[in-house]
Design an enzyme around this catalytic site. Structure first.
Site, short mmCIF file in Angstrom:
data_model
loop_
_atom_site.label_atom_id
_atom_site.label_comp_id
_atom_site.label_asym_id
_atom_site.label_seq_id
_atom_site.Cartn_x
_atom_site.Cartn_y
_atom_site.Cartn_z
N ARG A 19 -6.52 -13.31 -22.66
CA ARG A 19 -7.87 -12.93 -22.20
C ARG A 19 -8.10 -13.48 -20.80
O ARG A 19 -7.31 -14.27 -20.28
CB ARG A 19 -8.94 -13.50 -23.14
CG ARG A 19 -8.92 -15.01 -23.23
CD ARG A 19 -10.22 -15.61 -23.75
NE ARG A 19 -10.07 -17.02 -24.06
CZ ARG A 19 -10.06 -18.00 -23.16
NH1 ARG A 19 -10.17 -17.72 -21.87
NH2 ARG A 19 -9.94 -19.27 -23.54
N ASP A 65 -10.68 -19.40 -18.44
CA ASP A 65 -9.86 -20.61 -18.46
C ASP A 65 -9.78 -21.15 -19.88
O ASP A 65 -9.49 -20.40 -20.81
CB ASP A 65 -10.45 -21.64 -17.48
CG ASP A 65 -9.42 -22.63 -16.98
OD1 ASP A 65 -9.07 -23.54 -17.75
OD2 ASP A 65 -8.98 -22.50 -15.82
N ILE A 66 -10.06 -22.42 -20.07
CA ILE A 66 -9.89 -23.03 -21.39
C ILE A 66 -11.21 -23.11 -22.13
O ILE A 66 -12.28 -23.29 -21.52
CB ILE A 66 -9.26 -24.44 -21.27
CG1 ILE A 66 -8.69 -24.90 -22.62
CG2 ILE A 66 -10.25 -25.47 -20.70
CD1 ILE A 66 -7.70 -26.04 -22.52
N HIS A 111 -12.82 -23.53 -29.88
CA HIS A 111 -13.45 -22.88 -31.03
C HIS A 111 -13.36 -23.83 -32.23
O HIS A 111 -12.36 -24.54 -32.38
CB HIS A 111 -12.73 -21.59 -31.40
CG HIS A 111 -12.75 -20.55 -30.32
ND1 HIS A 111 -13.90 -20.14 -29.69
CD2 HIS A 111 -11.74 -19.84 -29.75
CE1 HIS A 111 -13.60 -19.22 -28.79
NE2 HIS A 111 -12.30 -19.02 -28.80
N ALA A 114 -19.68 -19.05 -24.42
CA ALA A 114 -18.57 -18.71 -23.53
C ALA A 114 -18.14 -17.26 -23.77
O ALA A 114 -18.25 -16.75 -24.90
CB ALA A 114 -17.40 -19.65 -23.77
N GLY A 171 -14.91 -14.37 -22.79
CA GLY A 171 -13.60 -14.08 -22.22
C GLY A 171 -13.06 -12.83 -22.89
O GLY A 171 -13.02 -12.76 -24.11
N GLY A 221 -13.80 -11.91 -26.82
CA GLY A 221 -15.24 -11.71 -26.81
C GLY A 221 -16.03 -12.96 -26.48
O GLY A 221 -15.81 -13.59 -25.45
N CYS A 230 -13.93 -24.14 -19.57
CA CYS A 230 -13.86 -22.99 -18.67
C CYS A 230 -13.43 -23.40 -17.27
O CYS A 230 -13.62 -22.66 -16.30
CB CYS A 230 -15.20 -22.24 -18.63
SG CYS A 230 -15.76 -21.71 -20.26
#
Length: 234
Positions: free
Chosen positions: A88, A91-92, A95, A160, A162, A173, A191
């Site tokens: 995607r 960045d990082i 979850h 967030a 992505g 998403g 991010c």
């Protein structure tokens, strides 16, 4: 144009297996579009929205910097977390339990062919949802996602985003922090953005727990209006 979206709530599901399932649905839609073009057919393409909650996991987007993960392999294991480099944008991110993750796998040719508009609509659905809880949220210029306190020293990210898109088909998403343990964000530079905090709906409302099913219902209501879609529960 097929504006029906099949809704699947996967519950708590491993990140890798969910990613593989997304890829499967994504490929099926792309393959059908190719078949339609080659054979001059007009078969309707399906759309999906997956709701899911993941066990602790960190994911790094294709343009991300591995240095934004502040844990080594042993420390990840000690935290009970996994890590994946994925396809995607962005960045990082993290979850985990208490976070509502939504993966729309849509053929945008059923709605509109504009990725920028697509991202803004996802953000808007979250902004409108949080407004129902009395929170004034917005966008931070040059940064995707949904924020509180934009333009102040107390800016903090609550959702967030992505995505990946090919042939106007989307995957990945949004991830909305509802009852999530925010301590897990301390192990990354979220991010890739330094000096900005992360928050959750639970923290902002100052409550013990937010009803996640209620939040999902509100998100669906706003997505329905924005995309002029019809959700079909599977």
């Amino acid at each position: 144009m097929n504006k029906k979206i099949q809704l699947q709530d996967l519950g708590n599901k491993d990140y890798k297996s969910t990613w593989e399932y997304q890829e499967e649905l994504f490929k099926d839609i792309v393959d059908l579009k190719i078949k339609n073009r080659r054979e001059e057919l007009d078969l309707p393409t399906p759309n999906y929205l997956l709701f899911v909650e993941h066990p602790h996991v960190y994911t790094l987007g294709k343009s991300g910097d591995l240095e934004n993960l502040l844990l080594n392999e042993k420390q990840l294991e000690a935290k009970g977390a996994t890590f994946y480099k994925i396809n995607r944008g962005g960045d990082i991110t993290y979850h985990g339990p208490g976070q509502i993750v939504g993966y729309p796998i849509l053929d945008l040719e059923n709605f509109f062919t504009d990725i920028h508009k697509y991202l803004r609509f996802l953000e808007e659905a979250i902004i409108l949802t949080l407004k129902e809880y009395g929170l004034e949220c917005g966008r931070s210029e040059g940064e995707t996602g949904v924020w509180l306190g934009v333009g102040t020293p107390f800016a903090r990210k609550i959702c967030a985003l992505g995505v990946r898109a090919s042939r106007w088909v989307t995957m990945h998403g949004f991830a909305l922090n509802v009852n999530v343990d925010l301590g897990y964000f301390d192990n990354i530079i979220p991010c890739g953005i330094r000096g900005k905090a992360v928050t959750s709906l639970q923290v902002e409302l100052g409550v013990e727990k937010v009803d996640e099913e209620e939040v999902k219902a509100k998100i669906l209501k706003h997505l329905t209006r924005l995309f002029e879609a019809e959700f079909i529960q599977e």
